[in-house]
Write an enzyme that holds these catalytic residues in place. Structure first.
Site, PDB file in Angstrom:
ATOM      1  N   GLU A   1      17.324   2.087  48.056  1.00 47.17           N
ATOM      2  CA  GLU A   1      17.547   1.655  46.668  1.00 47.17           C
ATOM      3  C   GLU A   1      16.892   0.307  46.410  1.00 47.17           C
ATOM      4  O   GLU A   1      16.278   0.093  45.364  1.00 47.17           O
ATOM      5  CB  GLU A   1      19.035   1.619  46.365  1.00 47.17           C
ATOM      6  CG  GLU A   1      19.421   0.967  45.053  1.00 47.17           C
ATOM      7  CD  GLU A   1      18.832   1.654  43.816  1.00 47.17           C
ATOM      8  OE1 GLU A   1      18.229   2.737  43.952  1.00 47.17           O
ATOM      9  OE2 GLU A   1      18.956   1.075  42.720  1.00 47.17           O
TER      10      GLU A   1
ATOM     11  N   CYS B   1      12.088  11.396  24.682  1.00 47.17           N
ATOM     12  CA  CYS B   1      11.904  11.052  23.269  1.00 47.17           C
ATOM     13  C   CYS B   1      13.258  10.695  22.649  1.00 47.17           C
ATOM     14  O   CYS B   1      14.294  11.130  23.090  1.00 47.17           O
ATOM     15  CB  CYS B   1      11.315  12.237  22.526  1.00 47.17           C
ATOM     16  SG  CYS B   1       9.795  12.813  23.271  1.00 47.17           S
TER      17      CYS B   1
ATOM     18  N   HIS C   1       9.188   4.168  65.955  1.00 47.58           N
ATOM     19  CA  HIS C   1       8.468   5.463  65.995  1.00 47.58           C
ATOM     20  C   HIS C   1       7.275   5.459  65.061  1.00 47.58           C
ATOM     21  O   HIS C   1       6.842   6.523  64.609  1.00 47.58           O
ATOM     22  CB  HIS C   1       9.435   6.599  65.660  1.00 47.58           C
ATOM     23  CG  HIS C   1      10.601   6.674  66.602  1.00 47.58           C
ATOM     24  ND1 HIS C   1      10.491   7.118  67.897  1.00 47.58           N
ATOM     25  CD2 HIS C   1      11.889   6.273  66.446  1.00 47.58           C
ATOM     26  CE1 HIS C   1      11.654   7.031  68.495  1.00 47.58           C
ATOM     27  NE2 HIS C   1      12.528   6.520  67.641  1.00 47.58           N
TER      28      HIS C   1
ATOM     29  N   ARG D   1      14.673   3.903  26.118  1.00 48.52           N
ATOM     30  CA  ARG D   1      14.374   5.161  26.819  1.00 48.52           C
ATOM     31  C   ARG D   1      12.905   5.282  27.158  1.00 48.52           C
ATOM     32  O   ARG D   1      12.482   6.181  27.836  1.00 48.52           O
ATOM     33  CB  ARG D   1      14.796   6.353  25.939  1.00 48.52           C
ATOM     34  CG  ARG D   1      16.284   6.372  25.678  1.00 48.52           C
ATOM     35  CD  ARG D   1      16.628   7.177  24.467  1.00 48.52           C
ATOM     36  NE  ARG D   1      16.267   8.552  24.588  1.00 48.52           N
ATOM     37  CZ  ARG D   1      17.139   9.540  24.403  1.00 48.52           C
ATOM     38  NH1 ARG D   1      18.391   9.262  24.167  1.00 48.52           N
ATOM     39  NH2 ARG D   1      16.773  10.791  24.470  1.00 48.52           N
TER      40      ARG D   1
ATOM     41  N   LYS E   1      14.307   6.324  30.638  1.00 48.41           N
ATOM     42  CA  LYS E   1      15.666   6.117  31.119  1.00 48.41           C
ATOM     43  C   LYS E   1      16.296   7.432  31.567  1.00 48.41           C
ATOM     44  O   LYS E   1      17.054   7.467  32.514  1.00 48.41           O
ATOM     45  CB  LYS E   1      16.531   5.499  30.008  1.00 48.41           C
ATOM     46  CG  LYS E   1      17.975   5.239  30.421  1.00 48.41           C
ATOM     47  CD  LYS E   1      18.060   4.312  31.608  1.00 48.41           C
ATOM     48  CE  LYS E   1      19.486   4.112  32.117  1.00 48.41           C
ATOM     49  NZ  LYS E   1      19.544   3.343  33.380  1.00 48.41           N
TER      50      LYS E   1
ATOM     51  N   GLU F   1       9.935   0.091  40.960  1.00 45.31           N
ATOM     52  CA  GLU F   1       9.939   0.607  39.571  1.00 45.31           C
ATOM     53  C   GLU F   1       9.869  -0.503  38.539  1.00 45.31           C
ATOM     54  O   GLU F   1       9.468  -0.245  37.411  1.00 45.31           O
ATOM     55  CB  GLU F   1      11.132   1.513  39.325  1.00 45.31           C
ATOM     56  CG  GLU F   1      12.491   0.855  39.365  1.00 45.31           C
ATOM     57  CD  GLU F   1      13.603   1.850  39.014  1.00 45.31           C
ATOM     58  OE1 GLU F   1      13.373   2.790  38.230  1.00 45.31           O
ATOM     59  OE2 GLU F   1      14.702   1.681  39.535  1.00 45.31           O
TER      60      GLU F   1
ATOM     61  N   TRP G   1       7.551  10.206  23.875  1.00 46.41           N
ATOM     62  CA  TRP G   1       7.068   9.950  25.239  1.00 46.41           C
ATOM     63  C   TRP G   1       6.154  11.113  25.533  1.00 46.41           C
ATOM     64  O   TRP G   1       6.615  12.244  25.752  1.00 46.41           O
ATOM     65  CB  TRP G   1       8.264   9.907  26.196  1.00 46.41           C
ATOM     66  CG  TRP G   1       7.977   9.381  27.557  1.00 46.41           C
ATOM     67  CD1 TRP G   1       7.372   8.200  27.878  1.00 46.41           C
ATOM     68  CD2 TRP G   1       8.275  10.007  28.798  1.00 46.41           C
ATOM     69  NE1 TRP G   1       7.296   8.062  29.239  1.00 46.41           N
ATOM     70  CE2 TRP G   1       7.844   9.145  29.831  1.00 46.41           C
ATOM     71  CE3 TRP G   1       8.885  11.207  29.161  1.00 46.41           C
ATOM     72  CZ2 TRP G   1       7.988   9.440  31.183  1.00 46.41           C
ATOM     73  CZ3 TRP G   1       9.038  11.502  30.497  1.00 46.41           C
ATOM     74  CH2 TRP G   1       8.585  10.638  31.498  1.00 46.41           C
TER      75      TRP G   1
ATOM     76  N   LYS H   1      14.120  -0.224  43.433  1.00 43.45           N
ATOM     77  CA  LYS H   1      14.259  -1.248  42.375  1.00 43.45           C
ATOM     78  C   LYS H   1      12.991  -2.078  42.285  1.00 43.45           C
ATOM     79  O   LYS H   1      12.459  -2.325  41.203  1.00 43.45           O
ATOM     80  CB  LYS H   1      15.474  -2.132  42.679  1.00 43.45           C
ATOM     81  CG  LYS H   1      16.774  -1.477  42.310  1.00 43.45           C
ATOM     82  CD  LYS H   1      16.913  -1.424  40.813  1.00 43.45           C
ATOM     83  CE  LYS H   1      17.645  -0.250  40.237  1.00 43.45           C
ATOM     84  NZ  LYS H   1      17.273   1.089  40.579  1.00 43.45           N
TER      85      LYS H   1
ATOM     86  N   ASN I   1      12.064  17.030  21.012  1.00 47.92           N
ATOM     87  CA  ASN I   1      12.124  16.461  22.360  1.00 47.92           C
ATOM     88  C   ASN I   1      12.094  17.642  23.319  1.00 47.92           C
ATOM     89  O   ASN I   1      12.780  18.632  23.108  1.00 47.92           O
ATOM     90  CB  ASN I   1      13.446  15.688  22.508  1.00 47.92           C
ATOM     91  CG  ASN I   1      13.547  15.005  23.878  1.00 47.92           C
ATOM     92  OD1 ASN I   1      12.560  14.929  24.606  1.00 47.92           O
ATOM     93  ND2 ASN I   1      14.722  14.526  24.194  1.00 47.92           N
ATOM     94  N   GLY I   2      11.259  17.571  24.374  1.00 50.39           N
ATOM     95  CA  GLY I   2      11.218  18.658  25.354  1.00 50.39           C
ATOM     96  C   GLY I   2       9.823  19.255  25.426  1.00 50.39           C
ATOM     97  O   GLY I   2       8.845  18.649  24.994  1.00 50.39           O
TER      98      GLY I   2
HETATM   99  C1  AGP Z   1      16.879   4.403  38.595  1.00 51.52           C
HETATM  100  O1  AGP Z   1      16.601   3.003  38.632  1.00 51.52           O
HETATM  101  C2  AGP Z   1      15.765   5.187  38.020  1.00 51.52           C
HETATM  102  N1  AGP Z   1      15.512   4.792  36.694  1.00 51.52           N
HETATM  103  C3  AGP Z   1      15.870   6.673  38.220  1.00 51.52           C
HETATM  104  O2  AGP Z   1      15.614   6.909  39.583  1.00 51.52           O
HETATM  105  C4  AGP Z   1      17.219   7.345  37.876  1.00 51.52           C
HETATM  106  O3  AGP Z   1      18.213   6.958  38.797  1.00 51.52           O
HETATM  107  C5  AGP Z   1      17.021   8.865  37.992  1.00 51.52           C
HETATM  108  O4  AGP Z   1      16.059   9.260  37.039  1.00 51.52           O
HETATM  109  C6  AGP Z   1      18.327   9.659  37.780  1.00 51.52           C
HETATM  110  O5  AGP Z   1      18.803   9.432  36.483  1.00 51.52           O
HETATM  111  P1  AGP Z   1      20.313   9.952  36.141  1.00 51.52           P
HETATM  112  O6  AGP Z   1      21.250   9.168  37.024  1.00 51.52           O
HETATM  113  O7  AGP Z   1      20.493   9.653  34.691  1.00 51.52           O
HETATM  114  O8  AGP Z   1      20.362  11.416  36.461  1.00 51.52           O
END
Ligand code: AGP
Length: 614
Positions: free
Chosen positions: A487, A2, A510, A27, A609, A494, A75, A491, A101-102
């Site tokens: 990675e 949030c 395997h 976010r 985010k 997501e 959120w 990408k 938030n939380g």
């Molecule tokens: C990365 O593209 C993602 N959005 C996600 O995996 C992110 O790397 C992960 O949530 C960790 O976030 P941080 O680096 O702020 O701890």
């Protein structure tokens, strides 16, 4: 996560709040709202599910006026996205309003108690117990500060709260409990700001104070007081944030993610700046507070992180074990925190976290610290919880990363890990002056190599146009490039919602090789290093089974051309630095596929985010 914005001063609060919430849009959220203390003494609220543009329309149609207010982008955790679950929330007598938030982990018990006393709830949220408690205490005669202290002390879980009351129109109260998203106090001239993240208020002030766990703030137009929940007055450091507010906007780019991919040469320059002494051929990391004694006694390093940051840690393992010869164990923070880790004397933990607020990473670090580990962090957000709880840190200095998909922070963090490996290797006598010089020279060329990759953007866009309809992708890598395969797959997953899997190439035989057919593109990282021949063999095996191979190869490698359907050429980099360059075409391939599929690149569905809740 949030977004929270609060204001008290001479300006009209609605404009400041809406502007600040827009800076936090990246976010991810599903609802938005704001509350303003009106001149007539009432609290007016505008809120609904949907984007900020809806809220702005609502405020235009039914204006709010006042100099004190709070706003929120939600959120959803408890209670589906809806008008009545959107924040701010009002007490049943409409004397107090809060944004939150939380997660209040004991909210059901608190709600039962309040309902038994006759309190009527109007939402399904956990947040509402906070405002009802606050209002009960205020109505029993407590000042807002006292009511806040008593209320916040009852809450279990990680929470960040900002509240206001009609009875005390000249102040706001706020708190940070646990590792929920932060609370930042922005210090203005005759005005004060509260925010969950720096970009929301950076255009108004650069002087900021960050609340720590179990601290609360009482904020008025001309100042603030910070104290522990128990009442001890505190005097937290005022940080001057040097970020450029402009860098938190898109400029000529279509998306923040695109902008941040193209900022990577700059981010590499900035993360190396002031740390690599190119003339002397040395690396210095002042904020790490390393001493020869401390480094001599190091026996093991844990790297703890989540998501993309975890993949950076996997690369860092190769760098540190190769240059400093210290055993490194890389763990998902969300796993580490729930098993019984063996933390022996001489153990250090490196937390890699762009936001510095990821709940799992913070909790895992706290657990390791409690068991005696030294804590270092590699973090992008200045003043974040991870940075402040560490014994030493490396600021990524990549600038605000707004796109949910991490890019420039990822490459900066790998460069930071390489610098740390150099410093540890140097201090442990594992590197000769010549080896150190070679490492420094490799770093010196990185930004230029990164720029050369970006020059081929149209090539990646053309490839994306060919394969954006695929339903599955496979990414293969070996050694230090295996994390880059992971990675690259993340990408794509997501931001384009295509299923993709990163796999260690040697493992294909395997089992997973059964997956390969002409409908599934296979991205193979085949750049020149000690496992190049092995990777070429993997490419041939995939081709022999009808696979569609896209090879990411070193410039000048002509032999691979006859073996793969497509070849993406990247400049040759020293093997330990190659992941920093090799990931960039994969970022752009994913970006263009997602755009071609019409996906919301900067705010992918279901993602935030910074994941400040479990
Ligand atoms: C990365 O593209 C993602 N959005 C996600 O995996 C992110 O790397 C992960 O949530 C960790 O976030 P941080 O680096 O702020 O701890």
């Amino acid at each position: 996560m949030c977004g929270i914005v609060g204001y008290i001063g001479e300006r009209q609060a609605p404009a400041v709040i809406l502007n600040g919430l827009k800076r936090l849009e990246y976010r991810g959220y599903d609802s938005a709202g704001l509350a303003v203390l009106q001149k007539n003494g009432d609290i007016a609220i505008r809120r609904d599910r949907g984007k900020l543009i809806n809220l702005e329309e609502m405020v235009r149609e039914s204006p709010l006026r006042g100099n004190v207010g709070i706003g929120h982008t939600r959120w959803a955790t408890h209670g589906k996205p809806s008008q009545r679950n959107a924040h701010p929330h009002l007490g049943m007598d409409e004397r107090v309003a809060v944004v939150h938030n939380g997660i209040v982990e004991n909210y059901m018990a608190l709600r039962d108690e309040l309902e038994a006393e006759g309190v009527r709830f109007s939402s399904e949220t956990d947040t509402e117990v906070i405002v009802q408690l606050l209002e009960r205490f205020v109505e029993s005669g407590c000042s807002l500060e006292k009511a806040a202290r008593q209320t916040f002390s009852l809450l279990e879980g990680s929470n960040a709260v900002v509240a206001m009351s009609v009875d005390e129109p000249d102040r706001l109260v706020c708190t940070r409990l646990g590792n929920a998203g932060g609370i930042t106090l922005g210090i203005g001239d005759g005005e004060m700001f509260i925010a969950s993240d720096i970009p929301a208020i950076l255009e108004y002030t650069r002087d900021m104070v960050f609340l720590e766990n179990r601290q609360m703030g009482v904020v008025s137009q001309y100042g603030y007081e910070v104290s522990s929940l128990e009442g001890e007055t505190l005097n937290p450091e005022v940080h001057n944030i040097s970020w450029d507010p402009v860098s938190a906007v898109k400029g000529e780019y279509k998306h923040f993610m695109q902008k941040e991919i193209f900022e990577q040469p700059r981010a590499l320059i900035d993360t190396l700046s002031g740390r690599v002494n190119f003339e002397a051929g040395r690396v210095e990391l002042a904020e790490m507070n390393l001493t020869p004694e401390l480094v001599k006694n190091l026996r093991k390093i844990f790297i703890l992180a989540c998501g993309t940051s975890y993949y950076s840690g996997l690369v860092g393992k190769y760098m540190i074990e190769s240059l400093a010869r210290i055993p490194v164990e890389v763990e998902y923070a969300s796993e580490f925190r729930y098993y019984l880790p063996i933390v022996e004397p001489g153990t250090a933990v490196i937390a890699i976290t762009q936001s510095g607020e990821t709940a799992d990473t913070l909790a895992a670090c706290q657990l390791a610290q409690e068991q005696g580990a030294l804590l270092w962090s590699i973090v992008n957000v200045i003043g974040s919880q991870a940075m402040r709880m560490s014994d030493g840190y490396i600021a990524m200095n990549a600038g605000p990363e707004i796109g949910v998909a991490s890019t420039k922070a990822f490459v900066a963090s790998m460069a930071d890990l390489f610098m740390l490996a150099c410093v540890l290797g140097d201090m442990r006598g594992m590197l000769s002056a010549q080896q150190l010089r070679q490492c420094v020279d490799g770093l010196a060329h990185l930004p230029n190599l990164a720029g050369r990759v970006l020059d081929h953007d149209e090539e990646y866009q053309a490839l994306a146009n060919q394969y954006y309809r695929a339903e599955n992708f496979l990414y293969l890598g070996r050694g230090i490039n295996y994390p880059i395969a992971l990675e690259g797959a993340l990408k794509l997953k997501e931001i384009s919602y295509i299923h993709a899997e990163g796999y260690p190439a040697g493992e294909m035989k395997h089992g997973p090789i059964a997956l390969i057919d002409e409908t599934m593109p296979v991205v193979a990282i085949v750049t020149k290093d000690h496992v190049y021949e092995k990777m070429v063999s993997q490419v041939e095996q995939a081709r022999a089974r009808g696979g569609l191979v896209i090879a990411l190869a070193s410039e000048g490698d002509e032999s691979i051309r006859g073996k793969a359907h497509h070849v993406i050429s990247v400049p040759l980099a020293p093997p330990l630095l190659a992941p920093i360059i090799n990931v960039m075409p994969l970022q752009l391939l994913s970006y263009h596929i997602a755009v071609r599929r019409g996906c919301d690149v900067d705010q992918p569905r279901n993602l935030a985010k910074s994941v400040t809740v479990e």
